[in-house]
Design a protein around this motif. Structure first.
Motif, short mmCIF file in Angstrom:
data_model
loop_
_atom_site.label_atom_id
_atom_site.label_comp_id
_atom_site.label_asym_id
_atom_site.label_seq_id
_atom_site.Cartn_x
_atom_site.Cartn_y
_atom_site.Cartn_z
N ALA A 142 -7.03 -7.31 1.84
CA ALA A 142 -6.90 -5.96 2.42
C ALA A 142 -6.10 -5.05 1.50
O ALA A 142 -5.97 -3.86 1.75
CB ALA A 142 -6.26 -6.04 3.79
N THR A 149 1.60 -7.91 8.11
CA THR A 149 0.54 -6.97 8.47
C THR A 149 -0.63 -7.61 9.21
O THR A 149 -1.43 -6.91 9.81
CB THR A 149 0.05 -6.24 7.21
N ASP A 165 -9.87 -5.23 7.45
CA ASP A 165 -9.18 -5.07 8.73
C ASP A 165 -9.32 -3.69 9.37
O ASP A 165 -9.31 -3.58 10.58
CB ASP A 165 -7.71 -5.39 8.55
N PHE A 205 -1.96 -4.87 11.67
CA PHE A 205 -1.16 -3.67 12.00
C PHE A 205 -2.04 -2.45 12.21
O PHE A 205 -1.63 -1.49 12.85
CB PHE A 205 -0.13 -3.39 10.89
N LYS A 206 -3.27 -2.49 11.69
CA LYS A 206 -4.12 -1.32 11.79
C LYS A 206 -4.49 -0.98 13.23
O LYS A 206 -4.93 0.12 13.52
CB LYS A 206 -5.37 -1.50 10.94
N HIS A 233 -0.79 -11.48 2.82
CA HIS A 233 -0.28 -10.12 2.62
C HIS A 233 1.24 -10.08 2.81
O HIS A 233 1.97 -9.54 1.99
CB HIS A 233 -0.97 -9.15 3.57
N GLY A 271 -1.97 -1.44 0.08
CA GLY A 271 -3.29 -1.30 -0.53
C GLY A 271 -3.61 0.18 -0.71
O GLY A 271 -3.57 0.73 -1.79
N ASN A 272 -3.89 0.84 0.40
CA ASN A 272 -4.09 2.29 0.38
C ASN A 272 -2.80 3.06 0.67
O ASN A 272 -2.80 4.28 0.72
CB ASN A 272 -5.17 2.69 1.39
N PHE A 273 -1.74 2.36 0.92
CA PHE A 273 -0.40 2.94 1.08
C PHE A 273 -0.22 3.80 2.33
O PHE A 273 0.66 4.64 2.39
CB PHE A 273 0.01 3.72 -0.19
N GLY A 274 -1.06 3.58 3.35
CA GLY A 274 -0.88 4.28 4.60
C GLY A 274 0.31 3.74 5.38
O GLY A 274 1.09 4.50 5.95
N ASN A 275 0.46 2.43 5.38
CA ASN A 275 1.57 1.81 6.08
C ASN A 275 2.89 2.27 5.47
O ASN A 275 3.82 2.67 6.19
CB ASN A 275 1.41 0.28 5.98
C1 LIG Z 1 -4.78 -2.68 5.45
C2 LIG Z 1 -3.91 -3.81 5.22
C3 LIG Z 1 -2.86 -3.77 4.29
C4 LIG Z 1 -2.63 -2.55 3.43
O1 LIG Z 1 -2.21 -1.43 4.17
P1 LIG Z 1 -2.30 0.03 3.55
O2 LIG Z 1 -1.84 0.94 4.62
O3 LIG Z 1 -3.72 0.25 3.15
O4 LIG Z 1 -1.39 0.03 2.36
C5 LIG Z 1 -2.04 -4.86 4.17
N1 LIG Z 1 -2.24 -5.98 4.89
C6 LIG Z 1 -3.24 -6.07 5.78
C7 LIG Z 1 -3.41 -7.34 6.53
C8 LIG Z 1 -4.08 -5.01 6.00
O5 LIG Z 1 -5.06 -5.11 6.89
#
Ligand SMILES: *Cc1c(COP(=O)(O)O)cnc(C)c1O
Length: 435
Positions: free
Chosen positions: A301, A383, A138, A106-107, A356, A249-253
């Motif tokens: 991730a 993700t 990622d 998703f990044k 994930h 993880g970092n909670f940006g999503n």
């Molecule tokens: C980065 C990532 C996450 C976590 O997303 P955040 O925005 O950091 O919470 C989850 N799954 C995958 C596959 C990722 O690459």
């Protein structure tokens, strides 16, 4: 529209400055000073708009006239040039597949949009822009793909040695040209610390024009609200309670989702799904935020011990724990549970979900079971594409996993990385010598 710092000590800045700086001078994160709310009519008639049209409307309401509309349109067309389809798992549960971008995670949405925006804003600058990115896997490949071969931009990726998968490492270290991979002997948190310190080091910032591309950059964050609206669009019965489960993880999503809700998307609940790196659910339960060193898991991730968007989320709810608990529930799961879930979803629904997404599935199940919810629109954010974690997937489902061509092509290239220690002085010397 101006952007303020969550630390509230530096002055508000324009969108352009927020994007270029990445992090505020006082070390805080940028947030828009208000959230434009779409008229109900737009939400009710959302099916009439394409994904790109929805994305444009959201982006334009935050950027206003800082980017002319024809250029913003072209940016959206180049950056958001792949779909985010909703796949039905069962009557109540859907999977939002966010892996159709070039790096299969998703990044790509945030990274491609940010690269385009930054490149537009940097056209007037004579200096090269140096992008520093700490990556747990990622982020790095999404960002470097977004910036690959862009003029006037150099990217430095810091990744934790031996803590990313083989494919991830090959994606990070085989691009070359304006992309440099720094292999740090430490954890992801060490990488993040190095980047943060460089931004606060005036000896560096005097000489090098720095920008960040982590999920802390506001231009990474905003596009992560686009697909929440587009997911809602794809629901058939929009009246059932809407629940998003977001592997975090970092909670940006997740923050992208919270922004979508503030703009008028009718979301009933967000579920922050985490692995055993559980500082967020602990915070929601106790009101105590205690960052910890990250622990390695199969959903790597999300191996984050000090989530970078935490203070943004707090600020969005005025530091009010009750309000936060009203909006978000959070659960943590072990690797063993994650593997069981992957197997269960494969056997029951013939769907291959990555580790994930599987954590997201577990969290949604837990929420609806605990709250006895029978009819709902559950959306699990998938993700990444499962083939990015082929070794784990094959072990769990006992079948060969096909690796899509756009991912496999890096496997035949030569790995190029520079090893550095986790000591800041090593990193600093390296950067200074790059001049
Ligand atoms: C980065 C990532 C996450 C976590 O997303 P955040 O925005 O950091 O919470 C989850 N799954 C995958 C596959 C990722 O690459």
């Amino acid at each position: 529209m101006n952007y303020y710092s969550t630390n509230k000590k530096s002055k508000k800045v324009s969108f352009k400055d927020a994007v270029i700086k990445g992090i505020a001078d006082d070390g805080g994160l940028f947030l828009p000073e208000y959230f434009p709310v779409f008229p109900e009519k737009f939400v009710n008639e959302i099916n009439e708009f394409s994904f790109q049209e929805i994305s444009y409307k959201i982006a334009a309401s935050f950027i206003e006239d800082e980017i002319p509309s024809s250029i913003l349109n072209a940016i959206i067309e180049r950056a958001i040039n792949f779909d985010a389809p909703l796949s039905r798992l069962n009557e109540n549960t859907n999977i939002l597949e966010l892996f159709y971008g070039p790096t299969l995670a998703f990044k790509d949405f945030g990274a491609r949009f940010m690269a385009e925006v930054l490149s537009y804003f940097s056209k007037e600058s004579k200096q090269d822009i140096n992008i520093l990115v700490a990556t747990s896997g990622d982020t790095g490949s999404a960002v470097s793909n977004g910036f690959f071969d862009m003029e006037g931009i150099k990217v430095y990726l810091l990744y934790p040695s031996k803590k990313v998968s083989h494919i991830q490492e090959m994606q990070l270290t085989t691009l070359d040209r304006n992309i440099t991979a720094l292999e740090v002997e430490g954890t992801f948190d060490d990488c993040q610390k190095l980047v943060k310190q460089a931004f606060l080091d005036s000896e560096i910032t005097r000489n090098l024009f720095l920008s960040s591309a982590n999920s802390i950059n506001i231009a990474r964050l905003l596009p992560q609200s686009f697909y929440y609206f587009n997911a809602y669009k794809q629901l058939k019965d929009k009246k059932k309670p809407l629940i998003f489960s977001v592997p975090s993880g970092n909670f940006g999503n997740l923050t992208g989702g919270l922004i979508a809700k503030k703009m008028g998307l009718p979301v009933d609940k967000f579920i922050a799904a985490v692995n055993i790196n559980d500082v967020f659910p602990v915070y929601l339960n106790t009101g105590k935020f205690i960052p910890k060193p990250s622990i390695k898991t199969i959903s790597n991730a999300m191996d984050v011990g000090n989530p970078s968007n935490f203070h943004r989320i707090l600020d969005l709810y005025n530091n009010n724990l009750d309000k936060l608990n009203n909006e978000i529930t959070s659960y943590s799961f072990s690797d063993l549970q994650t593997k069981k879930a992957i197997k269960e979803i494969y056997n029951k629904s013939n769907y291959l979900i990555d580790p994930h997404g599987a954590v997201g599935y577990l969290a949604l199940e837990e929420y609806i079971t605990k709250n006895h919810i029978e009819s709902f629109n559950g959306i699990i954010l998938e993700t990444a594409h499962p083939s990015k974690f082929a070794d784990i997937m094959e072990e769990v489902v006992n079948e060969n996993i096909q690796i899509p061509a756009r991912l496999a092509k890096c496997l035949h290239k030569e790995k190029k990385s520079t090893k550095i220690s986790k000591e800041y002085d090593d990193f600093k010397n390296y950067l200074i010598n790059q001049q």
